[in-house]
Design an enzyme around this catalytic site. Structure first.
Site, short mmCIF file in Angstrom:
data_model
loop_
_atom_site.label_atom_id
_atom_site.label_comp_id
_atom_site.label_asym_id
_atom_site.label_seq_id
_atom_site.Cartn_x
_atom_site.Cartn_y
_atom_site.Cartn_z
N GLU A 179 0.79 -1.24 0.00
CA GLU A 179 0.00 0.00 0.00
C GLU A 179 0.82 1.28 0.00
OE1 GLU A 179 -2.74 -0.37 3.28
OE2 GLU A 179 -3.28 -2.40 2.73
N GLU A 290 -6.17 -10.91 -0.59
CA GLU A 290 -6.94 -10.66 0.64
C GLU A 290 -8.43 -10.62 0.33
OE1 GLU A 290 -5.36 -7.26 2.78
OE2 GLU A 290 -3.31 -7.75 2.22
O1 G3I Z 1 -3.04 -7.78 19.21
C1 G3I Z 1 -3.62 -6.59 19.78
C2 G3I Z 1 -4.10 -6.86 21.16
O2 G3I Z 1 -2.98 -7.15 21.97
C3 G3I Z 1 -4.85 -5.63 21.67
O3 G3I Z 1 -5.37 -5.90 22.92
C4 G3I Z 1 -5.98 -5.25 20.72
C5 G3I Z 1 -6.72 -4.00 21.16
O4 G3I Z 1 -7.19 -3.26 20.06
O5 G3I Z 1 -5.42 -5.02 19.45
C6 G3I Z 1 -4.76 -6.16 18.91
O6 G3I Z 1 -4.23 -5.78 17.69
C7 G3I Z 1 -5.14 -5.65 16.61
C8 G3I Z 1 -4.69 -6.62 15.52
O7 G3I Z 1 -5.47 -6.41 14.35
C9 G3I Z 1 -4.81 -8.09 15.93
O8 G3I Z 1 -6.13 -8.41 16.18
C10 G3I Z 1 -5.10 -4.23 16.10
O9 G3I Z 1 -5.68 -3.36 17.07
C11 G3I Z 1 -5.84 -4.11 14.80
O10 G3I Z 1 -5.62 -2.81 14.26
C12 G3I Z 1 -5.31 -5.12 13.81
O11 G3I Z 1 -6.04 -5.01 12.62
C13 G3I Z 1 -5.44 -5.61 11.50
C14 G3I Z 1 -5.23 -4.55 10.43
O12 G3I Z 1 -4.66 -5.18 9.28
C15 G3I Z 1 -4.32 -3.44 10.86
O13 G3I Z 1 -4.41 -2.41 9.96
C16 G3I Z 1 -6.34 -6.70 10.98
O14 G3I Z 1 -6.44 -7.73 11.95
C17 G3I Z 1 -5.80 -7.26 9.69
O15 G3I Z 1 -6.76 -8.11 9.10
C18 G3I Z 1 -5.51 -6.13 8.71
O16 G3I Z 1 -4.92 -6.66 7.56
C19 G3I Z 1 -4.63 -5.74 6.51
C20 G3I Z 1 -3.55 -6.35 5.66
O17 G3I Z 1 -2.44 -6.65 6.45
C21 G3I Z 1 -3.14 -5.38 4.54
N1 G3I Z 1 -4.27 -5.03 3.74
C22 G3I Z 1 -5.40 -4.48 4.48
C23 G3I Z 1 -5.81 -5.43 5.59
C24 G3I Z 1 -6.95 -4.83 6.29
O18 G3I Z 1 -6.56 -3.61 6.90
#
Ligand code: G3I
Length: 396
Positions: A179, A290
């Protein structure tokens, strides 16, 4: 009034007509229709219960899924039966695996690699450079001021050599850069500027460097540029310009990941084909990295004090999702010579990354305060059972 609900009411009669027409046509389908490509989805389950997606598509491309160290335990049976490629949803991202200069979190990533190897599943590496879930420390110099370009490059090289080196020979592909192109409709803004990478370099130098370091670390891994909304005309042209530049500069890039965070209403077939044709014209391979398809065509608009009502997985949206899943898989099959893998982003509708951001797709505004609305974007339902859309993509 909630714009999302208003749009639903406005579209209701159209959706109902689509649903009735589509449901009627399903009931008239038979498995015999799989001999030729029909435009009518055939949602009849196949009798052989032993087969999974990876078997149905074995002559076409790998079928993949994004996993976590949790889902490889909770959903292991489904993953093993259906898929032959996995991507770590979060556990290999820079900020997660390398949270401090001298500290790596290998456990979750190692568990995913071990799981995949145990079950002869291919592994995609995701990712080596992104503006999100990155490592803030990379951009801070010893004096607490912004780090120099030279120091950031050295840290990027160390990171890539360490991570790619650890899994050398185990990953068939790495999403090297994620991205980096601006998502706006402004054709004059090419690169994503709200990124510590851009702030540091003010040029695409970091993109080229990341590919070169990854190639040094594992010359046999295929190296991909990964992006969302890649089919939208303005962004498509920006991506094409970047790819042409990388090729002209002899950067070791092998392919392009179309993230494919789509909805039941977009993109249309011509947009997908056009984007594919451009990438292929440069001699690059493609993966859909994805894939998901939220049932919400428009993002939820939050009205203070009111809780948006989630209409759920209605017959209307189910029919649209079935038709669109069939449409995109028909295109995938047509282009299979150039497509190595199609990966879904999460296992089933039980838990999608979209649910906690109001059910909207990538690039949509995230409701603030956060709203939980289910997106129902995948081929398996909230009970991990195959949806009709599953059979619509399997039967062709
Ligand atoms: O692991 C922490 C946890 O310790 C904490 O308590 C909790 C509280 O919010 O957050 C947890 O982390 C989260 C993580 O996912 C794991 O669940 C993050 O807040 C959250 O922002 C994160 O979101 C991920 C996102 O990328 C980040 O931008 C999504 O799971 C994941 O599916 C998503 O994947 C991305 C691809 O890598 C790239 N393309 C877009 C796609 C969607 O954004």
């Amino acid at each position: 009034m909630n714009r999302y609900l208003t749009n639903n009411w406005v579209n209701k009669s159209l959706l109902l007509a689509t649903a009735i027409a589509t449901v009627l046509s399903f009931t008239q389908c038979t498995p015999k229709q799989t001999a030729t490509v029909s435009s009518v989805p055939n949602t009849t389950p196949q009798a052989d219960q032993s087969k999974g997606l990876k078997d149905y598509f074995k002559d076409d491309f790998y079928m993949g899924v994004a996993v976590s160290s949790r889902s490889i335990r909770t959903d292991s049976a489904l993953i093993i039966k259906e898929f032959n490629s996995v991507t770590a949803e979060n556990d290999m991202k820079v900020g997660v695996i390398h949270p401090a200069e001298n500290r790596y979190n290998w456990k979750n990533a190692d568990d995913i690699v071990a799981f995949a190897e145990r079950h002869h599943i291919h592994i995609r590496g995701h990712n080596l450079l992104w503006h999100k879930q990155g490592a803030d420390w990379m951009f801070v110099g010893p004096d607490g001021k912004p780090a120099s370009k030279e120091l950031v490059l050295q840290r990027l090289r160390d990171h890539i050599h360490t991570v790619v080196g650890r899994y050398k020979g185990k990953m068939y592909v790495w999403d090297v850069v994620n991205e980096a192109i601006d998502d706006s409709q402004d054709p004059n803004v090419m690169y994503r500027e709200n990124s510590p990478w851009w702030t540091t370099f003010k040029s695409p130098e970091f993109i080229e460097a990341a590919f070169r370091y990854a190639h040094e670390a594992d010359p046999n891994a295929k190296l991909y540029y990964n992006e969302f909304n890649s089919e939208r005309p303005v962004k498509r042209e920006k991506i094409f310009a970047l790819l042409k530049k990388l090729k002209a500069d002899h950067v070791p890039i092998d392919g392009v990941g179309f993230q494919a965070h789509w909805t039941i209403g977009r993109p249309d077939a011509d947009q997908i084909r056009k984007a594919l044709d451009e990438v292929i014209s440069l001699g690059l391979d493609v993966q859909f990295t994805e894939l998901d398809m939220t049932v919400h065509e428009n993002p939820v608009e939050v009205v203070p004090g009111k809780t948006p009502v989630d209409p759920g997985f209605t017959p209307d949206v189910e029919a649209k999702q079935i038709a669109r899943y069939k449409m995109v898989f028909d295109i995938f099959r047509q282009y299979k010579k150039h497509i190595k893998a199609v990966t879904f982003w999460n296992v089933s509708d039980r838990g999608s990354w979209l649910d906690s951001r109001g059910g909207g797709s990538a690039g949509d505004p995230i409701p603030n305060p956060p709203v939980f609305i289910k997106a129902y974007p995948l081929l398996f339902d909230i009970n991990n059972q195959r949806k009709k859309a599953y059979w619509a993509v399997v039967n062709n």
